[in-house]
Enzyme design. Structure first.
Site, PDB file in Angstrom:
ATOM      1  N   LYS A 151       1.568  16.838 -15.121  1.00 16.01           N
ATOM      2  CA  LYS A 151       0.617  15.679 -15.990  1.00 16.01           C
ATOM      3  C   LYS A 151      -0.533  16.600 -16.566  1.00 16.01           C
ATOM      4  O   LYS A 151      -0.941  16.523 -17.475  1.00 16.01           O
ATOM      5  CB  LYS A 151       0.005  14.841 -14.872  1.00 16.01           C
ATOM      6  N   GLY A 152      -1.045  17.801 -15.610  1.00 12.03           N
ATOM      7  CA  GLY A 152      -2.199  18.485 -15.893  1.00 12.03           C
ATOM      8  C   GLY A 152      -1.979  18.909 -17.182  1.00 12.03           C
ATOM      9  O   GLY A 152      -2.935  18.706 -18.381  1.00 12.03           O
TER      10      GLY A 152
ATOM     11  N   ASP B 244       3.909  15.933  -9.172  1.00 14.01           N
ATOM     12  CA  ASP B 244       4.192  17.622  -9.750  1.00 14.01           C
ATOM     13  C   ASP B 244       4.947  17.540 -10.950  1.00 14.01           C
ATOM     14  O   ASP B 244       5.658  18.204 -10.930  1.00 14.01           O
ATOM     15  CB  ASP B 244       4.987  18.162  -8.532  1.00 14.01           C
TER      16      ASP B 244
ATOM     17  N   LYS C 106       9.594  20.471 -18.188  1.00 15.98           N
ATOM     18  CA  LYS C 106      10.312  21.406 -17.882  1.00 15.98           C
ATOM     19  C   LYS C 106      11.802  21.169 -17.863  1.00 15.98           C
ATOM     20  O   LYS C 106      12.545  21.596 -16.849  1.00 15.98           O
ATOM     21  CB  LYS C 106      10.123  21.433 -16.007  1.00 15.98           C
TER      22      LYS C 106
ATOM     23  N   GLN D  46      -0.778  12.398  -8.317  1.00 16.28           N
ATOM     24  CA  GLN D  46       0.457  12.177  -7.441  1.00 16.28           C
ATOM     25  C   GLN D  46       1.426  11.448  -8.390  1.00 16.28           C
ATOM     26  O   GLN D  46       1.254  11.638  -9.667  1.00 16.28           O
ATOM     27  CB  GLN D  46       0.205  11.278  -6.329  1.00 16.28           C
TER      28      GLN D  46
ATOM     29  N   THR E 173      -0.824  23.047  -1.691  1.00 22.75           N
ATOM     30  CA  THR E 173      -0.724  23.304  -0.153  1.00 22.75           C
ATOM     31  C   THR E 173       0.175  24.538  -0.283  1.00 22.75           C
ATOM     32  O   THR E 173       0.272  25.053   0.788  1.00 22.75           O
ATOM     33  CB  THR E 173       0.086  22.097   0.484  1.00 22.75           C
ATOM     34  N   GLY E 174       0.678  24.826  -1.443  1.00 25.71           N
ATOM     35  CA  GLY E 174       1.470  26.111  -1.061  1.00 25.71           C
ATOM     36  C   GLY E 174       2.843  25.879  -0.634  1.00 25.71           C
ATOM     37  O   GLY E 174       3.702  26.934  -0.477  1.00 25.71           O
TER      38      GLY E 174
ATOM     39  N   GLY F 280      -3.020  18.322  -7.487  1.00 27.51           N
ATOM     40  CA  GLY F 280      -2.808  19.852  -7.932  1.00 27.51           C
ATOM     41  C   GLY F 280      -2.471  19.710  -9.237  1.00 27.51           C
ATOM     42  O   GLY F 280      -1.231  19.439  -9.463  1.00 27.51           O
ATOM     43  N   HIS F 281      -3.502  19.952 -10.126  1.00 27.59           N
ATOM     44  CA  HIS F 281      -2.897  20.181 -11.825  1.00 27.59           C
ATOM     45  C   HIS F 281      -3.242  21.618 -12.112  1.00 27.59           C
ATOM     46  O   HIS F 281      -4.123  21.885 -12.318  1.00 27.59           O
ATOM     47  CB  HIS F 281      -3.768  19.070 -12.556  1.00 27.59           C
ATOM     48  N   THR F 282      -2.179  21.880 -12.472  1.00 25.70           N
ATOM     49  CA  THR F 282      -1.906  23.429 -13.135  1.00 25.70           C
ATOM     50  C   THR F 282      -2.195  23.418 -14.395  1.00 25.70           C
ATOM     51  O   THR F 282      -1.283  22.818 -15.271  1.00 25.70           O
ATOM     52  CB  THR F 282      -0.913  24.127 -12.531  1.00 25.70           C
TER      53      THR F 282
HETATM   54  P1  IMP Z   1      -1.643  12.575   1.197  1.00 22.65           P
HETATM   55  O1  IMP Z   1      -2.038  12.153   0.007  1.00 22.65           O
HETATM   56  O2  IMP Z   1      -2.381  14.125   1.680  1.00 22.65           O
HETATM   57  O3  IMP Z   1      -2.067  11.608   2.376  1.00 22.65           O
HETATM   58  O4  IMP Z   1      -0.327  13.020   1.366  1.00 22.65           O
HETATM   59  C1  IMP Z   1       0.694  11.992   1.242  1.00 22.65           C
HETATM   60  C2  IMP Z   1       2.065  12.229   0.704  1.00 22.65           C
HETATM   61  O5  IMP Z   1       1.848  12.442  -0.611  1.00 22.65           O
HETATM   62  C3  IMP Z   1       2.856  13.678   1.218  1.00 22.65           C
HETATM   63  O6  IMP Z   1       4.124  13.330   1.038  1.00 22.65           O
HETATM   64  C4  IMP Z   1       2.305  14.515   0.205  1.00 22.65           C
HETATM   65  O7  IMP Z   1       3.054  15.812  -0.012  1.00 22.65           O
HETATM   66  C5  IMP Z   1       2.217  13.767  -1.181  1.00 22.65           C
HETATM   67  N1  IMP Z   1       1.218  14.247  -2.189  1.00 22.65           N
HETATM   68  C6  IMP Z   1      -0.173  14.242  -2.169  1.00 22.65           C
HETATM   69  N2  IMP Z   1      -0.640  14.557  -3.296  1.00 22.65           N
HETATM   70  C7  IMP Z   1       0.403  15.271  -3.853  1.00 22.65           C
HETATM   71  C8  IMP Z   1       0.221  15.638  -5.242  1.00 22.65           C
HETATM   72  O8  IMP Z   1      -0.774  15.712  -5.908  1.00 22.65           O
HETATM   73  N3  IMP Z   1       1.603  16.083  -5.601  1.00 22.65           N
HETATM   74  C9  IMP Z   1       2.762  15.756  -4.790  1.00 22.65           C
HETATM   75  N4  IMP Z   1       2.565  15.338  -3.842  1.00 22.65           N
HETATM   76  C10 IMP Z   1       1.299  14.882  -3.170  1.00 22.65           C
END
Ligand code: IMP
Length: 432
Positions: free
Chosen positions: A17-18, A14, A332, A225, A302-303, A41-43
């Site tokens: 990057k997007g 977060d 930011k 990530q 995930t919100g 999640g890339h906004t």
């Molecule tokens: P998973 O990738 O769904 O298995 O989640 C493992 C961990 O990575 C959790 O703490 C998630 O919140 C975190 N995570 C997964 N994808 C993202 C992302 O795109 N941004 C931030 N945290 C992420």
């Protein structure tokens, strides 16, 4: 001119990057994802319009760019189909500009069920996953029982393999987790139907990438990530199941490491984290609230609200080293506007009183206390600035100090979500 550029997050994801991928793709021919799945999640904000992407590379909003989903990505056919449809409804051509690796491991509905059942079983020790089936899909890959995109080319053979796999998974779901089994036949049918939607995009992406390299195409490798969520180098076990660090580019796309020209580490001006796990600089006071509210720190996928804290230079320095980051893009910064003081964590104090400047291994990381350096804040807004000269003196001082403490140059400062709100100090392409 650099031909192969990597963009990845240097914190817990977060970092923004997007936007940077989208910005830099003006000069790029191909954008390639190499790890993760639709947990990302890339906004992107273009002309004030927001688009959230989870699986398709962020270059897709530029009509001249071709996008690749490399072999290291775990692929949910349903999620990909949904994203293609969403983009097409918004007027973007997708399928003729998309290439999906035959070797992508598939995320099946059962992986989602296993992900959720496991999290429930872990109770308070849960990882806080995105619940997208990422971990179980990677487990199947590594255990060599998983199915890949290529398997779907033979529907009868695919169905047989899935039935066999499901004997094992449904046994685990029902007998170990006491959860409901997944309906095998409808899962097979829905998977094959979803794959048929993008089957014309499926190809040998390793061959494609090397043809691009030989033909002088500019390629941008888009990480998902962040470095501290890396399965090997992150805060294990509170991590994702892929290599989010630069080594993942080579394994997840087939580009040999010596072909990488530069690695841009996207770095937020403070720290955030979603999900569980250690975060030494996490704040529970008004400064933390300021960061969460002003930074709109809510997860794209995930919100969920993100945990917020001061900039952790020890963690970022670790990321600089394990990735061999060549330059930083700071994002930011404007979120810090209006704070009377800003802090940078420059070291950790261990429970025995020793002070260290590296990430201690094992459980020790759970118990470190941040050692801060305090800098003056600034009242003026930095939002939307396009030149360093416009910046308040204290903000400039903060940026310079960060760069020195983490040991990497700041190449870009992002001052807002739009493409235009950017200060480019040094281009990651090597030449202008
Ligand atoms: P998973 O990738 O769904 O298995 O989640 C493992 C961990 O990575 C959790 O703490 C998630 O919140 C975190 N995570 C997964 N994808 C993202 C992302 O795109 N941004 C931030 N945290 C992420």
């Amino acid at each position: 001119m650099h031909q192969s550029l990597v963009i990845l997050g240097s914190q817990w994801g977060d970092e923004g990057k997007g936007k940077i991928v989208d910005l830099l793709t003006e000069k790029v021919d191909y954008v390639i994802r190499y790890q993760g799945g639709h947990n990302a999640g890339h906004t992107l904000v273009v002309d004030g319009k927001k688009t959230a992407l989870h699986l398709i590379p962020s270059g897709i909003l530029r009509p001249h760019v071709r996008c690749v989903i490399g072999n290291g990505v775990v692929l949910s056919p349903e999620a990909l189909t949904e994203e293609i449809r969403m983009l097409q409804e918004r007027g973007h051509s997708v399928i003729d500009r998309l290439h999906v690796s035959t070797n992508c491991p598939l995320i099946l509905q059962v992986h989602v069920a296993l992900d959720r059942a496991r999290e429930t079983a872990r109770g308070n020790a849960k990882i806080g996953t995105t619940g997208r089936g990422i971990g179980p899909a990677y487990e199947d890959k590594v255990s060599r029982r998983g199915l890949r995109v290529a398997d779907t080319a033979d529907p009868a053979g695919f169905s047989e393999k899935v039935r066999e796999l499901m004997e094992y998974h449904n046994f685990t779901l029902t007998n170990w987790y006491r959860a409901k089994p997944v309906d095998v036949e409808s899962m097979i049918e829905e998977t094959l139907e979803a794959v048929s939607y993008f089957k014309t995009a499926v190809c040998d992406t390793v061959d494609l990438i090397h043809r691009c390299r030989r033909n002088g195409k500019i390629m941008l490798f888009e990480g998902a990530q962040g470095s501290l969520l890396d399965i090997d180098h992150g805060t294990y076990p509170f991590v994702t199941s892929s290599n989010t660090t630069a080594g993942g580019v080579a394994t997840g796309s087939g580009l040999g490491p010596r072909y990488i020209d530069s690695i841009l580490g996207i770095t937020k001006a403070y720290a955030t984290r979603v999900g569980s796990g250690p975060m030494p600089t996490e704040l529970f006071d008004n400064a933390g609230k300021h960061l969460a509210v002003k930074g709109q720190e809510v997860g794209t996928t995930t919100g969920r609200g993100r945990r917020c804290g001061w900039f952790d230079a020890v963690a970022v320095r670790h990321a600089i080293e394990v990735n061999s980051i060549s330059g930083i893009c700071l994002t930011k910064l404007d979120v810090l506007d209006g704070l009377s003081e800003v802090e940078i964590c420059v070291a950790y104090e261990l429970p025995d009183g020793n002070v260290v400047d590296y990430l201690p291994g094992g459980d020790e990381y759970l118990r470190v206390r941040p050692v801060y350096e305090t800098l003056p804040g600034w009242d003026e807004t930095t939002f939307g600035m396009t030149s360093l000269d416009e910046m308040p003196k204290a903000a400039k001082q903060y940026v310079e100090r960060l760069s020195r403490v983490v040991g990497a140059p700041i190449d870009i400062v992002s001052t807002g979500p739009d493409r235009e709100q950017t200060i480019v100090i040094s281009t990651p392409f090597g030449v202008d």
